[in-house]
Design an enzyme around this catalytic site. Structure first.
Site, PDB file in Angstrom:
ATOM      1  CG  ASP A   1      -1.806   1.098   1.332  1.00 28.97           C
ATOM      2  OD1 ASP A   1      -1.646   2.179   0.456  1.00 28.97           O
ATOM      3  OD2 ASP A   1      -2.758   1.211   2.331  1.00 28.97           O
TER       4      ASP A   1
ATOM      5  CB  SER B   1      -1.457  11.287 -16.435  1.00 27.71           C
ATOM      6  OG  SER B   1      -2.481  11.483 -17.125  1.00 27.71           O
TER       7      SER B   1
ATOM      8  CE1 TYR C   1      -4.679  10.003 -12.506  1.00 27.92           C
ATOM      9  CE2 TYR C   1      -5.134  11.269 -14.206  1.00 27.92           C
ATOM     10  CZ  TYR C   1      -4.403  10.268 -13.705  1.00 27.92           C
ATOM     11  OH  TYR C   1      -3.913   9.545 -14.598  1.00 27.92           O
TER      12      TYR C   1
ATOM     13  CE  LYS D   1      -1.330  10.088 -12.511  1.00 23.34           C
ATOM     14  NZ  LYS D   1      -0.197   8.879 -12.107  1.00 23.34           N
TER      15      LYS D   1
HETATM   16  N1  LIG Z   1      -4.945   4.007 -17.847  1.00 23.68           N
HETATM   17  C1  LIG Z   1      -4.847   5.291 -18.580  1.00 23.68           C
HETATM   18  O1  LIG Z   1      -5.384   5.598 -19.583  1.00 23.68           O
HETATM   19  C2  LIG Z   1      -3.796   5.939 -17.902  1.00 23.68           C
HETATM   20  C3  LIG Z   1      -3.498   7.356 -18.653  1.00 23.68           C
HETATM   21  C4  LIG Z   1      -2.507   7.991 -17.883  1.00 23.68           C
HETATM   22  C5  LIG Z   1      -1.884   7.893 -16.854  1.00 23.68           C
HETATM   23  N2  LIG Z   1      -2.249   6.335 -16.131  1.00 23.68           N
HETATM   24  C6  LIG Z   1      -1.584   6.223 -14.696  1.00 23.68           C
HETATM   25  O2  LIG Z   1      -1.152   4.863 -14.783  1.00 23.68           O
HETATM   26  C7  LIG Z   1      -0.937   4.155 -13.607  1.00 23.68           C
HETATM   27  C8  LIG Z   1      -1.799   2.686 -13.675  1.00 23.68           C
HETATM   28  O3  LIG Z   1      -3.013   2.904 -14.050  1.00 23.68           O
HETATM   29  P1  LIG Z   1      -3.908   2.063 -14.688  1.00 23.68           P
HETATM   30  O4  LIG Z   1      -4.712   2.912 -15.834  1.00 23.68           O
HETATM   31  O5  LIG Z   1      -3.371   0.671 -14.823  1.00 23.68           O
HETATM   32  O6  LIG Z   1      -5.282   1.808 -13.488  1.00 23.68           O
HETATM   33  P2  LIG Z   1      -5.627   0.770 -12.520  1.00 23.68           P
HETATM   34  O7  LIG Z   1      -6.824   1.003 -11.744  1.00 23.68           O
HETATM   35  O8  LIG Z   1      -5.982  -0.551 -13.567  1.00 23.68           O
HETATM   36  O9  LIG Z   1      -4.159   0.062 -11.807  1.00 23.68           O
HETATM   37  C9  LIG Z   1      -3.826   0.885 -10.963  1.00 23.68           C
HETATM   38  C10 LIG Z   1      -3.423   0.120  -9.668  1.00 23.68           C
HETATM   39  O10 LIG Z   1      -2.864   1.050  -8.523  1.00 23.68           O
HETATM   40  C11 LIG Z   1      -3.303   0.311  -7.542  1.00 23.68           C
HETATM   41  N3  LIG Z   1      -3.344   1.153  -6.427  1.00 23.68           N
HETATM   42  C12 LIG Z   1      -4.140   1.839  -6.237  1.00 23.68           C
HETATM   43  N4  LIG Z   1      -4.179   2.587  -4.753  1.00 23.68           N
HETATM   44  C13 LIG Z   1      -2.949   1.623  -4.375  1.00 23.68           C
HETATM   45  C14 LIG Z   1      -2.325   1.864  -3.177  1.00 23.68           C
HETATM   46  N5  LIG Z   1      -2.649   2.925  -2.128  1.00 23.68           N
HETATM   47  N6  LIG Z   1      -1.331   1.191  -2.880  1.00 23.68           N
HETATM   48  C15 LIG Z   1      -0.711   0.350  -3.890  1.00 23.68           C
HETATM   49  N7  LIG Z   1      -1.436   0.146  -5.157  1.00 23.68           N
HETATM   50  C16 LIG Z   1      -2.568   0.906  -5.354  1.00 23.68           C
HETATM   51  C17 LIG Z   1      -4.724  -0.440  -7.862  1.00 23.68           C
HETATM   52  O11 LIG Z   1      -4.863  -1.777  -7.035  1.00 23.68           O
HETATM   53  C18 LIG Z   1      -4.322  -0.878  -9.399  1.00 23.68           C
HETATM   54  O12 LIG Z   1      -3.601  -2.198  -9.410  1.00 23.68           O
HETATM   55  C19 LIG Z   1      -1.876   5.243 -12.701  1.00 23.68           C
HETATM   56  O13 LIG Z   1      -0.613   6.033 -12.314  1.00 23.68           O
HETATM   57  C20 LIG Z   1      -2.515   5.877 -13.743  1.00 23.68           C
HETATM   58  O14 LIG Z   1      -2.746   7.429 -13.231  1.00 23.68           O
HETATM   59  C21 LIG Z   1      -3.213   5.543 -16.630  1.00 23.68           C
END
Ligand SMILES: NC(=O)c1ccc[n+]([C@@H]2O[C@H](COP(=O)([O-])OP(=O)(O)OC[C@H]3O[C@@H](n4cnc5c(N)ncnc54)[C@H](O)[C@@H]3O)[C@@H](O)[C@H]2O)c1
Length: 197
Positions: free
Chosen positions: A6, A86, A100, A104
């Site tokens: 976490d 992001s 958010y 970021k």
């Molecule tokens: N998918 C997109 O479109 C996108 C775009 C830009 C940036 N991002 C970034 O990519 C990263 C991954 O996002 P994603 O799209 O795979 O989302 P996701 O929700 O599928 O994965 C995020 C992960 O973070 C974990 N998480 C949340 N809170 C947590 C905590 N307190 N401790 C440990 N783990 C924790 C969740 O369990 C999950 O496995 C994030 O930082 C997100 O902001 C995603």
């Protein structure tokens, strides 16, 4: 091997970093990836929601950087920390994402500052900024948000003509942790198909 961590619990992050080095002797790369993206309009955004987003997206990056660099700085073999940012770290995004977007932008700042502080210890720090990629988390989030006529095209279109995949982003992270980027630190690389160009 997967272990539970976490990122809002600094002791937990410290134990995970210690576990990794006990198991594999050294730490070459660390990716701060955890992120949350609740959609709440500014008028309804209470302090607790803001703090919750920053605890994961911003303080979590600091906690990971602190614990990874504590171990990496004793290695002396050149290590890399990658922060998943992001396109929301470069500009505003869909309505409801104020916390958010703020968090970021903070990730870009942490990336720059930690690159400066950690360079003397042989640690490089890079950011990767994806645009919209369909993942478990954001598809769940999108399911709970009313569709607005113009918000989906804004997030999904790019000059390259398709949306990104997790593999597209992983390739950029791989570039960051490899010697291909050996003269880079402090940058945040846009992995967005040109959408922010
Ligand atoms: N998918 C997109 O479109 C996108 C775009 C830009 C940036 N991002 C970034 O990519 C990263 C991954 O996002 P994603 O799209 O795979 O989302 P996701 O929700 O599928 O994965 C995020 C992960 O973070 C974990 N998480 C949340 N809170 C947590 C905590 N307190 N401790 C440990 N783990 C924790 C969740 O369990 C999950 O496995 C994030 O930082 C997100 O902001 C995603």
């Amino acid at each position: 091997m997967g272990i539970e961590m976490d990122v809002t619990d600094s002791d937990n992050v410290r134990r995970s970093a210690d576990f990794a080095v006990e198991r594999w002797d050294r730490l070459d790369a660390w990716v701060n990836n955890a992120g949350v993206f609740p959609s709440v309009p500014i008028a309804q955004m209470d302090d607790a929601m803001w703090d919750k987003v920053f605890a994961v997206n911003a303080r979590g990056v600091l906690a990971g950087t602190r614990e990874a660099s504590r171990i990496m700085s004793t290695g002396g073999h050149g290590s890399v920390i990658v922060n998943i940012c992001s396109t929301a770290g470069f500009r505003g995004s869909a309505p409801g994402l104020a916390a958010y977007v703020g968090s970021k932008h903070a990730v870009r700042g942490i990336t720059r500052q930690s690159a400066m502080e950690l360079a003397p210890h042989g640690i490089r720090v890079l950011g990767v900024a994806p645009s919209y990629v369909p993942t478990e988390g954001n598809q769940l989030a999108a399911a709970g948000v009313p569709v607005q006529e113009d918000s989906v095209p804004l997030m999904m279109t790019s000059p390259i003509g398709r949306i990104g995949t997790p593999d597209d982003i992983a390739r950029v992270v791989f570039f960051c942790v490899s010697d291909l980027s050996m003269f880079m630190t402090g940058s945040t690389l846009l992995a967005d198909g040109g959408a922010t160009a």
